[in-house]
Design a protein around this motif. Structure first.
Motif: not given
Length: 553
Positions: A467-476, A501-509, A538-541
């Motif tokens: 889940f963190s990988m696309p967020v890290d990619q987004f920050m880069n 990121i949103d789809a992954s969060r919904k699935k994990l939730r 963080i993805g939203d921001h």
């Protein structure tokens, strides 16, 4: 006598105000070009010298340029050695004022230039095109500058009419090197008082044109002005960092060394200028040209000599200002002090952009730190957690200081495009601060997980990592976009990352909620959901940052 002094002070005020208006208008017209120039100006010594010369010629104040350079060094946009070559160029650029006044200033009625410039400039500011309006403002400033010079010329009495008024100047002349020393000190003090070498130069040229001082006396004053103008940069550096103080000291060294060798050959050099410049040096009709030639050739030779010793000058400046390390403070952190910043908001936005990118890199470092803590349950990372907390506190200071700095830049006269850029940057800083807060919350959640011994299924470890990988990619991605124009394709990429990121969060939730059917898992899964929500936030921001950046023209 009192009326004359008030008239002189008023004329100087008008001259200085005209210079300010002209400088700000020109910066609006070519601010983006100047910023590009600053970004590429330090490839070598020659480019640094040329850049310093061009910027000073444009803003018509070596004091403003050197204070600007000091602020760039303070922000680590320039190294100490790079700043020295620019300061050399600034010294040469300030001679342009002498040539403008010598060529246009006293050869014919200044009002014949000033009033048409003001009239045309006022008409131009009613145009819709920003470039035309800004050009009109610059033209108004140019007109006011020459109007002030015209009043100054008329306010200073002619030596033939009032020989007793400035008789003390005549008493100082004709004493060889003693006179040179006296007028040198007079020039230094004058420049410190008016805080502008251009204004001091205008006063000197007026005294020459009126016959109160001769060519050699004026040349000595010019040398004093070269030393006096270094005071402004040193005052500006007082609240800056170590590197800023070193750049200011290098400016002082550069000018004082030049003045020392010039004083040793003053008589020979002034005679040489007299021989190569047409007309007699003490003929008021030609003295201005002799003085401009003296000023320019002195700075050219000084640059040629000292440009080979830039490393040595940097070494001396470093020895003059020792490194200071204060426990608990970030030495790289910039303390923005509005009173000491130059009125060059158009150009100083480059400094704010650099700090904004630094804050963006801090957000990614904090997020990486969370992953380190989360994936190391069996390792004591208490020191790392304290370090991450300190990073968040540093981000708060950065956000506050950058916001102050941007507001100060906006208080200078900015073009509409740059005001829009300031607005965008303020929003981006706010989003970056929110990301730092999310990252710190994640660190605290990871710490609580281990302290409270919350047990999660083994697969959640890999889930958080994935889940963190696309967020890290987004920050880069948003760090890269801070240094370039954001395109429609970039927004599409950002939307895709956010959707992932949103789809992954919904699935994990959903999986976490399903595991909560067992009451024993509720506290652990609630903590897990908090982690997911913060990562998704963080993805939203990050998406907001890209959207804001796309609004910059």
């Amino acid at each position: 006598m009192l009326t004359t002094l008030f008239a002189i002070f008023g004329s100087l005020g008008l001259f200085l105000y005209g210079m300010k208006v002209m400088s700000e208008g020109l910066q609006k017209v070519s601010g983006e070009g100047l910023r590009a120039l600053i970004a590429n100006m330090t490839r070598n010594r020659l480019s640094g010298i040329v850049s310093g010369t061009l910027i000073t010629t444009l803003v018509q104040s070596s004091s403003a340029t050197t204070v600007m350079i000091v602020s760039f060094v303070n922000a680590k946009l320039l190294t100490l050695r790079e700043s020295i070559s620019m300061i050399m160029g600034a010294n040469l650029g300030t001679t342009s004022t002498f040539w403008v006044v010598a060529t246009l200033g006293f050869t014919f009625s200044l009002s014949s230039i000033a009033l048409p410039c003001v009239g045309i400039g006022v008409a131009m500011i009613f145009f819709r095109t920003p470039k035309v309006r800004n050009g009109g403002e610059a033209l108004i400033g140019f007109g006011i500058l020459f109007l002030g010079l015209n009043f100054l010329k008329n306010s200073v009495p002619d030596v033939k009419v009032n020989p007793e008024l400035f008789s003390f100047l005549a008493d100082w002349s004709g004493h060889g090197m003693n006179s040179v020393a006296i007028f040198f000190v007079f020039g230094a003090i004058l420049t410190v008082i008016v805080q502008s070498s251009s204004v001091a130069g205008a006063i000197t040229l007026t005294l020459v044109a009126k016959g109160w001082i001769g060519y050699e006396d004026a040349a000595a004053i010019v040398l004093g002005e070269n030393v006096g103008t270094t005071i402004t940069a040193n005052l500006a550096a007082m609240t800056g960092g170590v590197e800023a103080k070193r750049a200011a000291r290098a400016h002082f060294l550069l000018n004082i060394i030049g003045v020392c060798w010039m004083l040793c050959i003053f008589g020979f050099f002034s005679n040489f200028i007299d021989q190569i410049t047409p007309g007699a040096a003490n003929d008021p009709a030609h003295t201005l040209y002799h003085l401009a030639a003296f000023h320019s050739l002195f700075n050219l030779i000084n640059i040629f000599i000292l440009s080979w010793f830039i490393p040595q000058l940097a070494y001396l400046a470093t020895k003059m200002v020792r490194d200071k390390t204060v426990q608990g403070l970030d030495d790289a952190h910039i303390q923005y002090q509005a009173p000491n910043l130059p009125q060059t908001g158009e150009i100083n936005l480059a400094e704010a952009q650099r700090e904004m990118k630094r804050m963006a890199e801090l957000t990614r470092e904090m997020f990486t730190g969370f992953n380190e803590v989360y994936e190391s349950p069996d390792t004591d990372l208490s020191s790392r957690i304290q370090e991450l907390k300190a990073m968040e506190e540093r981000s708060d200071r950065l956000a506050f200081d950058i916001t102050q700095y941007l507001i100060y830049c906006a208080s200078s006269e900015l073009s509409r495009e740059r005001l829009n850029e300031v607005t965008v940057m303020l929003r981006v800083i706010s989003e970056l601060e929110e990301i730092c807060d999310n990252a710190l919350d994640l660190v605290k959640l990871a710490k609580r997980k281990y302290q409270k011994k919350r047990v999660l299924p083994v697969e959640t470890q890999a889930a958080i990592r994935n889940f963190s990988m696309p967020v890290d990619q987004f920050m880069n991605f948003y760090i890269q976009c801070l240094s370039r124009k954001v395109t429609a394709a970039d927004i599409e990429t950002a939307m895709h990352l956010e959707e992932t990121i949103d789809a992954s969060r919904k699935k994990l939730r959903r999986e976490a909620v399903r595991r909560m059917n067992d009451p024993a898992n509720i506290k652990s899964e609630m903590l897990y959901i908090d982690i997911l929500n913060n990562i998704e936030s963080i993805g939203d921001h990050s998406l907001n940052i890209l959207k804001f950046l796309s609004q910059i023209d």
